[in-house]
Scaffold this motif. Sequence first.
Motif, mmCIF file in Angstrom:
data_model
loop_
_atom_site.group_PDB
_atom_site.id
_atom_site.type_symbol
_atom_site.label_atom_id
_atom_site.label_comp_id
_atom_site.label_asym_id
_atom_site.label_seq_id
_atom_site.Cartn_x
_atom_site.Cartn_y
_atom_site.Cartn_z
ATOM 1 N N UNK A 39 0.871 -1.170 0.000
ATOM 2 C CA UNK A 39 0.000 0.000 0.000
ATOM 3 C C UNK A 39 0.913 1.226 0.000
ATOM 4 N N UNK A 40 0.632 2.172 -0.882
ATOM 5 C CA UNK A 40 1.416 3.408 -0.938
ATOM 6 C C UNK A 40 0.505 4.559 -1.313
ATOM 7 N N UNK A 41 0.979 5.760 -1.078
ATOM 8 C CA UNK A 41 0.205 6.931 -1.489
ATOM 9 C C UNK A 41 0.301 7.090 -2.998
ATOM 10 N N UNK A 42 -0.823 7.316 -3.650
ATOM 11 C CA UNK A 42 -0.856 7.602 -5.083
ATOM 12 C C UNK A 42 -0.737 9.103 -5.317
ATOM 13 N N UNK A 43 -1.092 9.877 -4.309
ATOM 14 C CA UNK A 43 -1.055 11.338 -4.372
ATOM 15 C C UNK A 43 -1.088 11.853 -2.941
ATOM 16 N N UNK A 44 -0.731 13.112 -2.744
ATOM 17 C CA UNK A 44 -0.852 13.680 -1.393
ATOM 18 C C UNK A 44 -2.316 13.692 -0.939
ATOM 19 N N UNK A 45 -2.505 13.686 0.380
ATOM 20 C CA UNK A 45 -3.854 13.813 0.927
ATOM 21 C C UNK A 45 -4.479 15.108 0.440
ATOM 22 N N UNK A 46 -5.774 15.065 0.162
ATOM 23 C CA UNK A 46 -6.513 16.255 -0.210
ATOM 24 C C UNK A 46 -7.433 16.579 0.957
ATOM 25 N N UNK A 47 -7.313 17.798 1.464
ATOM 26 C CA UNK A 47 -8.115 18.176 2.623
ATOM 27 C C UNK A 47 -8.796 19.507 2.348
ATOM 28 N N UNK A 48 -10.118 19.487 2.442
ATOM 29 C CA UNK A 48 -10.876 20.725 2.354
ATOM 30 C C UNK A 48 -10.920 21.342 3.751
ATOM 31 N N UNK A 49 -11.510 22.505 3.862
ATOM 32 C CA UNK A 49 -11.611 23.164 5.165
ATOM 33 C C UNK A 49 -12.527 22.327 6.070
ATOM 34 N N UNK A 62 -11.052 14.967 4.525
ATOM 35 C CA UNK A 62 -9.851 14.396 3.920
ATOM 36 C C UNK A 62 -10.195 13.308 2.903
ATOM 37 N N UNK A 63 -9.479 13.331 1.797
ATOM 38 C CA UNK A 63 -9.545 12.242 0.824
ATOM 39 C C UNK A 63 -8.129 11.722 0.641
ATOM 40 N N UNK A 64 -7.981 10.413 0.789
ATOM 41 C CA UNK A 64 -6.682 9.765 0.589
ATOM 42 C C UNK A 64 -6.723 9.009 -0.732
ATOM 43 N N UNK A 65 -5.618 9.090 -1.477
ATOM 44 C CA UNK A 65 -5.468 8.357 -2.733
ATOM 45 C C UNK A 65 -4.374 7.319 -2.516
ATOM 46 N N UNK A 66 -4.768 6.056 -2.544
ATOM 47 C CA UNK A 66 -3.849 4.971 -2.211
ATOM 48 C C UNK A 66 -3.703 3.997 -3.367
ATOM 49 N N UNK A 67 -2.494 3.474 -3.530
ATOM 50 C CA UNK A 67 -2.229 2.382 -4.464
ATOM 51 C C UNK A 67 -2.164 1.092 -3.661
ATOM 52 N N UNK A 68 -2.828 0.060 -4.151
ATOM 53 C CA UNK A 68 -2.733 -1.276 -3.575
ATOM 54 C C UNK A 68 -2.252 -2.208 -4.678
ATOM 55 N N UNK A 69 -1.071 -2.788 -4.497
ATOM 56 C CA UNK A 69 -0.505 -3.702 -5.492
ATOM 57 C C UNK A 69 -0.992 -5.113 -5.180
ATOM 58 N N UNK A 75 -2.051 -2.955 -10.086
ATOM 59 C CA UNK A 75 -2.159 -2.003 -8.986
ATOM 60 C C UNK A 75 -3.482 -1.269 -9.119
ATOM 61 N N UNK A 76 -4.226 -1.207 -8.020
ATOM 62 C CA UNK A 76 -5.469 -0.449 -7.978
ATOM 63 C C UNK A 76 -5.224 0.856 -7.234
ATOM 64 N N UNK A 77 -5.654 1.946 -7.823
ATOM 65 C CA UNK A 77 -5.606 3.241 -7.150
ATOM 66 C C UNK A 77 -7.021 3.533 -6.676
ATOM 67 N N UNK A 78 -7.139 3.753 -5.380
ATOM 68 C CA UNK A 78 -8.455 3.933 -4.766
ATOM 69 C C UNK A 78 -8.444 5.205 -3.923
ATOM 70 N N UNK A 79 -9.488 6.004 -4.082
ATOM 71 C CA UNK A 79 -9.654 7.146 -3.186
ATOM 72 C C UNK A 79 -10.580 6.726 -2.056
ATOM 73 N N UNK A 80 -10.261 7.196 -0.869
ATOM 74 C CA UNK A 80 -11.062 6.894 0.315
ATOM 75 C C UNK A 80 -11.423 8.220 0.971
ATOM 76 N N UNK A 81 -12.730 8.453 1.099
ATOM 77 C CA UNK A 81 -13.222 9.690 1.706
ATOM 78 C C UNK A 81 -14.241 9.352 2.798
#
Length: 170
Positions: A39-49, A62-69, A75-81
């Motif tokens: 599991x790794x970050x696909x992109x930096x965390x995105x955080x709204x106010x 917060x939305x996290x963008x993660x890669x799961x190999x 590899x699947x890139x999944x956003x989790x919010x």
Amino acid sequence: MSQRLFDLSSTWHLPATPTQVWTIIADVDMSWPSWWPHCSFAAPLVRTEPAGNNQEDILKATTAYLNFKASLGYTLTISIHPTKIVTPSEIEFDAGGHLEGTGKVTLTPEANGIATRMDIEWKVNPTQRWMSLLTPIAAPAFRAAHALMMRQGERGLVKALVNGMPPPSS
């Protein structure tokens, strides 16, 4: 609404209290890649106010963008919010990216409160054309790859809990 192609569930048994588990899995800095193999970050965390300064409000912003190999080589890139949070027992979230749908994590005390059962549910559809086309024949392989990835996550979290992972920064 499209048909749910994957309704996946996993149960992890963890040697820590629900509060100790919560500290790691609900970290506002999303520490999952530090303990979950492949599991790794696909992109930096995105955080709204956030609506407030508490953990729940920050997580919901917060939305996290993660890669799961996966063991099958993709590899699947999944956003989790996170959408619903009940500290320290439940997180519901929207998933996007290569798998679109919802997820839920529930923590339940076990062994008189010194251990935790973590139930993880995913209700997702693949968004990649190749995966959608292969699903009718490859679904058992995709499910097996998911189960292996989840077992690796469980082992990684157990190791983090046993080794006393430092508290996340906030």
